[in-house]
Motif scaffolding. Structure first.
Motif, PDB file in Angstrom:
ATOM      1  N   VAL A   1     -39.157  -6.308  66.974  1.00 47.24           N
ATOM      2  CA  VAL A   1     -39.252  -4.849  67.117  1.00 47.24           C
ATOM      3  C   VAL A   1     -38.482  -4.435  68.361  1.00 47.24           C
ATOM      4  CG1 VAL A   1     -40.786  -2.852  67.249  1.00 47.24           C
ATOM      5  CG2 VAL A   1     -41.523  -4.920  66.045  1.00 47.24           C
ATOM      6  N   SER A   2     -37.575  -3.485  68.209  1.00 49.11           N
ATOM      7  CA  SER A   2     -36.775  -2.968  69.312  1.00 49.11           C
ATOM      8  C   SER A   2     -37.008  -1.468  69.454  1.00 49.11           C
ATOM      9  CB  SER A   2     -35.282  -3.240  69.083  1.00 49.11           C
ATOM     10  OG  SER A   2     -35.049  -4.618  68.872  1.00 49.11           O
ATOM     11  N   ARG A   3     -36.736  -1.003  70.639  1.00 49.13           N
ATOM     12  CA  ARG A   3     -36.903   0.427  70.927  1.00 49.13           C
ATOM     13  C   ARG A   3     -35.548   1.108  70.916  1.00 49.13           C
ATOM     14  NH1 ARG A   3     -40.106   3.030  76.168  1.00 49.13           N
ATOM     15  NH2 ARG A   3     -39.792   5.221  75.608  1.00 49.13           N
ATOM     16  N   ARG A   4     -35.489   2.242  70.263  1.00 51.26           N
ATOM     17  CA  ARG A   4     -34.271   3.037  70.214  1.00 51.26           C
ATOM     18  C   ARG A   4     -34.453   4.313  71.037  1.00 51.26           C
ATOM     19  NH1 ARG A   4     -31.139   1.279  65.780  1.00 51.26           N
ATOM     20  NH2 ARG A   4     -31.387  -0.987  65.725  1.00 51.26           N
ATOM     21  N   GLN A   5     -33.518   5.217  70.938  1.00 55.85           N
ATOM     22  CA  GLN A   5     -33.610   6.463  71.677  1.00 55.85           C
ATOM     23  C   GLN A   5     -34.725   7.346  71.124  1.00 55.85           C
ATOM     24  OE1 GLN A   5     -29.744   8.256  71.533  1.00 55.85           O
ATOM     25  NE2 GLN A   5     -28.801   6.757  72.897  1.00 55.85           N
ATOM     26  N   SER A   6     -35.174   8.284  71.965  1.00 56.23           N
ATOM     27  CA  SER A   6     -36.224   9.251  71.607  1.00 56.23           C
ATOM     28  C   SER A   6     -37.527   8.558  71.234  1.00 56.23           C
ATOM     29  CB  SER A   6     -35.758  10.154  70.451  1.00 56.23           C
ATOM     30  OG  SER A   6     -34.575  10.836  70.798  1.00 56.23           O
ATOM     31  N   ASN A   7     -37.790   7.430  71.898  1.00 54.99           N
ATOM     32  CA  ASN A   7     -39.052   6.709  71.706  1.00 54.99           C
ATOM     33  C   ASN A   7     -39.271   6.325  70.242  1.00 54.99           C
ATOM     34  OD1 ASN A   7     -41.359   5.494  72.745  1.00 54.99           O
ATOM     35  ND2 ASN A   7     -42.631   7.292  72.391  1.00 54.99           N
ATOM     36  N   LYS A   8     -38.212   5.922  69.580  1.00 56.05           N
ATOM     37  CA  LYS A   8     -38.296   5.457  68.193  1.00 56.05           C
ATOM     38  C   LYS A   8     -38.125   3.944  68.169  1.00 56.05           C
ATOM     39  CE  LYS A   8     -36.572   9.768  66.154  1.00 56.05           C
ATOM     40  NZ  LYS A   8     -37.881  10.124  65.568  1.00 56.05           N
ATOM     41  N   PHE A   9     -38.659   3.335  67.132  1.00 57.42           N
ATOM     42  CA  PHE A   9     -38.657   1.879  67.026  1.00 57.42           C
ATOM     43  C   PHE A   9     -38.038   1.462  65.690  1.00 57.42           C
ATOM     44  CE2 PHE A   9     -42.310   3.168  69.567  1.00 57.42           C
ATOM     45  CZ  PHE A   9     -42.097   2.460  70.735  1.00 57.42           C
ATOM     46  N   VAL A  10     -37.502   0.252  65.684  1.00 55.10           N
ATOM     47  CA  VAL A  10     -36.933  -0.325  64.479  1.00 55.10           C
ATOM     48  C   VAL A  10     -37.359  -1.786  64.415  1.00 55.10           C
ATOM     49  CG1 VAL A  10     -34.771  -0.958  65.606  1.00 55.10           C
ATOM     50  CG2 VAL A  10     -34.833  -0.643  63.130  1.00 55.10           C
ATOM     51  N   THR A  11     -37.700  -2.253  63.231  1.00 53.22           N
ATOM     52  CA  THR A  11     -38.183  -3.617  63.027  1.00 53.22           C
ATOM     53  C   THR A  11     -37.168  -4.398  62.206  1.00 53.22           C
ATOM     54  OG1 THR A  11     -40.461  -2.799  63.030  1.00 53.22           O
ATOM     55  CG2 THR A  11     -40.095  -5.010  62.175  1.00 53.22           C
ATOM     56  N   GLU A  12     -36.812  -5.595  62.690  1.00 56.53           N
ATOM     57  CA  GLU A  12     -35.883  -6.482  61.990  1.00 56.53           C
ATOM     58  C   GLU A  12     -36.649  -7.707  61.495  1.00 56.53           C
ATOM     59  OE1 GLU A  12     -32.423  -7.371  64.304  1.00 56.53           O
ATOM     60  OE2 GLU A  12     -32.456  -5.420  65.294  1.00 56.53           O
ATOM     61  N   VAL A  13     -36.398  -8.084  60.259  1.00 59.61           N
ATOM     62  CA  VAL A  13     -37.063  -9.235  59.651  1.00 59.61           C
ATOM     63  C   VAL A  13     -35.995 -10.238  59.234  1.00 59.61           C
ATOM     64  CG1 VAL A  13     -38.659 -10.009  57.864  1.00 59.61           C
ATOM     65  CG2 VAL A  13     -38.881  -7.706  58.811  1.00 59.61           C
ATOM     66  N   ARG A  14     -36.135 -11.477  59.729  1.00 64.60           N
ATOM     67  CA  ARG A  14     -35.178 -12.547  59.425  1.00 64.60           C
ATOM     68  C   ARG A  14     -35.927 -13.816  59.045  1.00 64.60           C
ATOM     69  NH1 ARG A  14     -33.167 -10.150  64.161  1.00 64.60           N
ATOM     70  NH2 ARG A  14     -34.268 -11.699  65.409  1.00 64.60           N
ATOM     71  N   GLY A  15     -35.260 -14.667  58.292  1.00 67.76           N
ATOM     72  CA  GLY A  15     -35.809 -15.973  57.951  1.00 67.76           C
ATOM     73  C   GLY A  15     -36.662 -16.015  56.707  1.00 67.76           C
ATOM     74  N   TYR A  16     -36.831 -14.919  56.011  1.00 63.88           N
ATOM     75  CA  TYR A  16     -37.664 -14.906  54.814  1.00 63.88           C
ATOM     76  C   TYR A  16     -37.021 -15.665  53.659  1.00 63.88           C
ATOM     77  CZ  TYR A  16     -34.420 -11.040  54.041  1.00 63.88           C
ATOM     78  OH  TYR A  16     -33.285 -10.282  53.927  1.00 63.88           O
ATOM     79  N   GLU A  17     -35.687 -15.836  53.719  1.00 64.64           N
ATOM     80  CA  GLU A  17     -35.012 -16.559  52.643  1.00 64.64           C
ATOM     81  C   GLU A  17     -35.416 -18.022  52.601  1.00 64.64           C
ATOM     82  OE1 GLU A  17     -31.103 -15.620  53.940  1.00 64.64           O
ATOM     83  OE2 GLU A  17     -30.796 -14.126  52.364  1.00 64.64           O
TER      84      GLU A  17
END
Length: 671
Positions: free
Chosen positions: A566-582
């Motif tokens: 989970v990373s933080r972007r501008q305007s106090n927004k967040f984005v979640t990245e998911v890897r390795g599920y393959e």
């Protein structure tokens, strides 16, 4: 509308002259015009009902300024108590607002044309009209509490649509809001413009579907309750605060119960109490709500033989309670204390004997609280007092129960026998990530170990046989065999192991460095030497499906894992990245669609190039969904309160999830 600031109706008509709102009596001609307008909008075949509403009695108008619109309210005077209730106006103790005029310019954004006067009937008027007099929007009963608190109805919350029988003269369509299973309206509002042309096409889009004008629980409703000086025990159904709808509970919830308007007040009140205990908080589908609980239909045609085969109603209720308690006993973290209504709706009803129904009215208890009181006296249940407002329920909380009670022990034994007899396919399958170990090759000559044992030639699974990947028990057994063969156990202390030369080189010698004799003890505790031995092993893993111990994947090196970052972007927004599920054979498109549907978020598939020049994919998800994704992938819904993680089709091992919170990302539950 009437929940917003400065929107209060203030007082009853003609009761408080000090208020700014002024009530003006309507002339007979104005009342006739209003009655003709209502006839053009409402589908009411009985013209006498409209005459009763608009022509009989007195009508008063009141103009008020609301934050969103200018409104004119029309109040109808109460009827005399001596009149016959079947043919007279059913409200006897208070003025009732039956019609509202609104300036549509303030309700439709961007409408700069000439304002249109919008006419809307109120809930008090619709309660005495036949069902379907106004076009209806159907919603789930659980959504009624939000509408009663003043929220507008969103488009995804619409569950059904009854189109108008006659075309309204005004451009903005007035609709009634009702729950599935209860035909009486709980609110009245204006349908959104983009839903009026093609309702079924746009119903699942986002945004406001119906702008609520008035509903149960708002200021208009509160100011029309009977005066405190009136004896409420003698009030009719309509003057009881719910316009004759016994499904309106505690001033905030509408239950899916069909009630006849000719029922007396005592029967209606009893139904309210029973529904409060058995249905109100049941999180089931509309069909289950109608078929479970105390609202089960009576089967008057059941013969005595059928009842004996299934047991008496008392036996069915007691069996369901005991089975529910036995199921709670097996949970590691018991959800106690628990509301008694929740226990009945979510645990007792689902655990009733197959092919039976619980009908409290046919039992000797009549109410679930009477049964609880008997079981408290028998020592089965331990209860506590719950309080909602001024109402106290001495048996409203289930605090604990006696696991050693004979009734529960019988069901525990039956459950163990049934689970033991279940075929493997009927049990819940899940994935387990097991750590394996490989003994370094030079240990064979150094410690004179058996080659077949190091290669796992006698492994129980075909996938692991001959691969050299050993379990923790197997590598400990090899170390114990070496210690016994070389007689390294200290005779004076059986827990101490003598470190000989080969063992010293194997455990403490570094590459291209000799062992410092002063830094290695001559005697080591058994548990310490096992730890040092395990640390020298090379890592491996096995992905196993249980029950059945079917090996899905086996390999050397670091075990695969799903990384949720989970990373933080501008305007106090967040984005979640998911890897390795393959690595766990999960399809990217299927998983992306599942996440976006369950958590109502935007999800995108991004192709990346790994260090091994192998093309991989990762998911980019809007918001901080670390806990929700962990609960979804592991199938453990207890890790989050989000309902989208329930009934997960995935069962990844819990130790295969790695969560990473970058700088500025708070953990859930913390700020």
């Amino acid at each position: 509308m009437f929940h917003k600031a400065n929107s209060s109706i203030l007082s009853n008509p003609r009761k408080d002259a000090s208020k700014k709102a002024k009530d003006v009596p309507l002339r007979k001609s104005d009342r006739k015009n209003l009655r003709l307008l209502a006839a053009s909008m409402l589908n009411c075949e009985d013209e006498s009902i409209l005459d009763l509403c608009f022509l009989d009695g007195s009508l008063f108008s009141r103009q008020i300024q609301l934050p969103d619109a200018k409104a004119t309210l029309y109040f109808r005077s109460p009827a005399a108590v001596e009149e016959e209730e079947d043919t007279a106006w059913p409200y006897h103790y208070h003025f009732q607002c039956i019609w509202i005029e609104l300036d549509s310019k303030t309700l439709v954004p961007g409408n700069s044309n000439k304002p249109e006067i919008v006419h809307i009937p109120t809930v008090a008027l619709l309660s005495i009209l036949p069902p379907g007099s106004l076009p209806e929007i159907r919603i789930h009963p659980e959504a009624s509490k939000f509408v009663c608190r003043g929220a507008d109805l969103m488009k995804p919350g619409i569950r059904g649509w009854v189109p108008p029988v006659k075309q309204q003269s005004q451009a903005m369509l007035a609709v009634a809001i009702a729950v599935n299973g209860n035909s009486q309206a709980l609110a009245v509002g204006l349908l959104a413009h983009d839903l009026m042309e093609d309702f079924m096409t746009n119903v699942k889009t986002t945004g406001v579907g119906v702008t609520i004008i008035t509903a149960y629980g708002d200021d208009l409703w509160k100011n029309q309750l009977p005066p405190s000086l009136v004896d409420t025990s003698s009030l009719s159904l309509f003057d009881g605060g719910h316009y004759g709808n016994a499904g309106f509970l505690e001033g905030k919830f509408v239950a899916p119960i069909e009630m006849s308007r000719t029922d007396d007040s005592e029967a209606s009140q009893g139904s309210v109490e029973e529904n409060d205990d058995e249905e109100k908080r049941a999180e089931e589908t509309d069909t289950n709500v109608a078929s479970n609980g105390d609202c089960h239909k009576k089967h008057d045609t059941d013969d005595e033989n059928g009842e004996d085969a299934q047991g008496s109603p008392d036996d069915i209720l007691h069996a369901a309670v005991c089975k529910a308690l036995s199921m709670l006993q097996r949970e590691k973290k018991k959800p106690l204390p628990m509301r008694m209504a929740t226990f009945y709706a979510q645990h007792v009803i689902p655990n009733r004997p197959e092919g039976t129904s619980i009908d409290l009215k046919r039992t000797k208890y009549k109410k679930f609280s009477a049964y609880v009181a008997e079981q408290v006296a028998n020592g089965l249940l331990c209860v506590g007092v719950s309080q909602e407002g001024t109402r106290k329920d001495p048996m409203g909380i289930l605090v604990d129960f006696d696991v050693r009670h004979s009734a529960i022990q019988d069901f525990i034994e039956l459950r163990k026998v049934s689970e033991a007899n279940k075929p493997p396919d009927a049990k819940e399958r899940r994935l387990v990530l097991t750590d394996l170990y490989c003994i370094p090759h030079h240990f064979q000559a150094l410690l004179r170990l058996d080659a077949d044992t190091m290669k796992a030639s006698n492994a129980t699974s075909d996938e692991r046989r001959g691969t050299g990947m050993l379990t923790l028990k197997e590598i400990r057994s090899i170390l114990d065999d070496y210690i016994d063969r070389e007689n390294l156990v200290d005779p004076s202390n059986r827990n101490m192991i003598v470190v000989d030369g080969p063992l010293k080189d194997a455990l403490y010698k570094q590459k291209k460095q000799s062992v410092n004799a002063t830094s290695v003890p001559t005697h080591i505790p058994r548990k310490d030497i096992i730890t040092a031995w395990t640390a020298k092993m090379e890592g491996a893993f096995a992905l196993v499906e249980v029950p059945g111990n079917k090996v899905i994947r086996i390999g050397r090196g670091q075990a695969p894992c799903v990384t949720i970052e989970v990373s933080r972007r501008q305007s106090n927004k967040f984005v979640t990245e998911v890897r390795g599920y393959e690595e766990f054979r999960l399809d990217a498109e299927t998983l992306c669609h599942e996440i976006s549907q369950r958590f109502a978020c935007a999800a995108t598939i991004i192709k990346t190039q790994s260090s091994s020049k192998r093309a991989t994919t990762e998911l980019l998800i809007q918001g901080n969904l670390a806990q929700e994704l962990e609960a979804l992938l592991t199938g453990d819904a207890s890790k989050t309160k989000h309902g989208g993680a329930k009934d997960s089709p995935y069962s990844l091992p819990k130790n295969s999830i790695q969560k990473v919170l970058r700088k500025g990302v708070p953990a859930k539950g913390k700020k």
